[in-house]
Every structure is written in C-alpha cells, then in structure tokens.
Design an enzyme around this catalytic site. Structure first.
Site, PDB file in Angstrom:
ATOM      1  CB  THR A  41      -0.903  -0.062   1.435  1.00  0.00           C
ATOM      2  OG1 THR A  41      -1.837  -1.183   1.176  1.00  0.00           O
ATOM      3  CG2 THR A  41      -1.655   1.422   1.371  1.00  0.00           C
ATOM      4  CG  HIS A  44      -0.649   0.587  -4.399  1.00  0.00           C
ATOM      5  ND1 HIS A  44      -0.752   0.270  -5.763  1.00  0.00           N
ATOM      6  CD2 HIS A  44      -0.742  -0.778  -3.980  1.00  0.00           C
ATOM      7  CE1 HIS A  44      -1.181  -0.959  -5.935  1.00  0.00           C
ATOM      8  NE2 HIS A  44      -1.057  -1.644  -4.561  1.00  0.00           N
TER       9      HIS A  44
END
Length: 344
Positions: A41, A44
């Site tokens: 994450t 990202h």
C-alpha cells in the site's frame, strides 16, 4: 518529531519532515515507534497510482505496519499501560454499525485506515485508539512484531478455508504470499504450488516449504499439475496474492470442481474471468480485506509462539535507518527483496 510525509500529489513526493508530536486523547495511546515495515500500500502511495490519487490527501504521514513501546495513555485507557511492547490493528471501525455490534467489525463500511485515511506510523511517535492496540509477546523479535499487519492478512487468507489434506495453489510470491506457505503447511495442506515471475521470490517460496514453484514465463501450470502424482482433479484451494489478471485466469483454469478461492491481490479493473468455469465448476470466490478483528490476531500470535516466527523472519530481508527511506522504498519497489524494515 521526525516523520515520513507524502507532501505532494505526485510520484515520489515523500519527505522527512519535522511535525508536532501528537497528543493522545482520552481513549488513545501514544506509541514510541521502534520499527516499521513498508507495505505494498505504501508503494502505491509512493508511485501515486490511480488508487492513491483517489484515496490519499496530502500532506499526510504514511505507514501502518509497526511495533513500538507505549509512551503515555489517555485518561480512560485501561487495557494498556506505559512501557508495554505493542503493535496495532490498522483498521479503525465505527463500532456502531450492524457488523460492528454483531462481532464482525472487519466488515464495517466506515473503516478508516491508519496511514491511508489518516496520519500513519512512519514517525517517531504515533497515536493509536486503545481498542486497536495489540499487546505483544516480547519473546518474539521486534522485526517479526513489526510485520504483524501483513502476517494477519496472510493468516486471514490462508485459514479462510479448511486446507487440511487439500492441494493449494498460491499465485504471487510477494511477502504475503510467502507468509501463507508455512501457515498452510502447519494447517495440514498436502501440496502447495506457488507461481510467480520473480526467480528470487520463487526460490524463497521453495525454502519455506512449497511442494513446487512455477515461473509461469517458462512453464505452464497445467503441465506442473500433471507432474504431481497425488493430484488428479486440480487444486482444491486457491490463494490469489498477485493482483495479476493473468494469474487469476490461470488459477480458474486449474481449480478442481467445487474449489474455493481467497482473493487478497487487488486485480486490475479490466480483469476478465471465465464465468462459465466459475459457475459450472461450482467455484467459490471470497474477497479478503485486512484481518478478522480480533480472531486473526489471536491465531497468528499462537502460530508465532509455536514456531512460525523462524519462517516469518526469513521473509524479512532488509533493514534501513528511517532516514534512508528513499533507498528502502526503491528496493521494495524493485521486487528484489522480501519485507523491508525501517528502524526508528
């Protein structure tokens, strides 16, 4: 205090910044961070992809995988005290909706993610709600305690279906896919086949106990399946960890009738599925998001106490001083690592 902040809405855009040390509210805990781990994450967010652009508001402290020491607690906190070693559940739920009040808070539609929808833990200190604090077994290494969040994802996925005596396919040998291997071995899986396109991660999968590893650029999964004498009808359980549409399609093609698939990898929006095979072969698909609160935490803690710690430690390959965060992020993004830890 020092914190790693996503300062601007663009690729990269991270800065080590001086920010005010947070003050805990009456039901919050102030944690002095010892170690944090970089998650997919966070990558990202670092890359500022489409998901990050619609989810993250800058500037924001990022990060949600951590272990630390309780510094102070709010006036109403009774479940934790200063000096304890803690980690924490990264999903903050409302506590009032149907799922929360019936014992299924991991399904809360108002979930707020630490380091995603609010300031995170890539900092010298972080404030965490007391109900999200997990008191750690200090006999377990701090390195491993810093990755309880992704280990929880792996535990939730791996134990979603009964794997005892079953043949299991894992698509994706990233850190969470790798963590699933020793878990399902302990749960009694018969054969574990892992696919990926990263030779070093496939080698790690082999060392963790996979029956077979498959570089899908060089081998067809169907041929490998046929080479395992005990398998005649396909895989009973699938764990989709890659986020690859091609890997998901490969999984569907090689499942036994009645097979069950847990999907943790975030598949592209344009992923196509052979729905006739899913329907006529009676396959079950289950999406996985985070951890079951707090059943997963108890299960993975028990697994670590009974020997899983040694296997998880193998997946942690690099450690950096937090000031070298840029190098750490680039290494994680390259795919030439397991879990990467920032030391505070």
């Amino acid at each position: 205090m020092k914190a790693i902040v996503k300062t601007s809405p663009e690729p990269g855009g991270l800065a080590l910044t001086d920010v005010p040390t947070p003050i805990p509210g009456e039901t919050q805990v102030l944690v002095k961070i010892k170690k944090t781990a970089i998650c997919g994450t966070d990558i990202h967010i670092y890359n500022w992809d489409a998901w990050a652009q619609k989810t993250i508001k800058t500037p924001q402290i990022i990060g949600h995988e951590f272990v630390g020491i309780v510094e102070t607690v709010g006036k109403q906190v009774t479940n934790v005290k200063p000096g304890q070693m803690v980690s924490g559940e990264g999903h903050i739920v409302c506590g009032k909706c149907r799922h929360c009040i019936t014992g299924h808070p991991h399904l809360c539609r108002k979930t707020v993610g630490i380091g995603v929808n609010m300031d995170g833990v890539f900092a010298e200190y972080a404030v965490i709600p007391c109900e999200n604090i997990w008191i750690c077994d200090e006999r377990i290494s701090q390195d491993v305690l810093s990755v309880l969040d992704p280990l929880g994802n792996a535990t939730h996925s791996a134990l979603s279906f009964n794997v005892l005596g079953e043949d299991v396919l894992i698509t994706g040998a990233g850190p969470i896919g790798l963590m699933c291997i020793p878990i399902i071995k302990r749960a009694g899986a018969r054969n574990i086949v892992v696919t990926d396109i990263n030779p070093s991660r496939l080698e790690m999968a082999q060392s963790l106990g996979a029956t077979k590893v498959v570089d899908v650029r060089a081998e067809k999964l169907t041929n490998v399946l046929a080479s395992i004498d005990s398998m005649t009808e396909g895989f009973d359980i699938g764990l989709e960890m890659s986020g690859s549409g091609a890997a998901f399609a490969d999984m569907i093609d090689n499942m036994a009738n009645g097979g069950k698939i847990a999907i943790l990898g975030i598949l592209p929006d344009d992923t196509k599925a052979d729905w006739s095979k899913i329907i006529f072969n009676s396959l079950t698909l289950k999406g996985i998001y985070g951890r079951q609160m707090y059943d997963t935490w108890y299960r993975m803690s028990a697994l670590l106490q009974s020997g899983l710690e040694d296997d998880i430690a193998k997946i942690i390959t690099h450690r950096f001083d937090y000031r070298d965060y840029e190098e750490a992020f680039q290494l994680m993004e390259s795919g030439h690592s397991g879990k990467v830890i920032l030391e505070w």
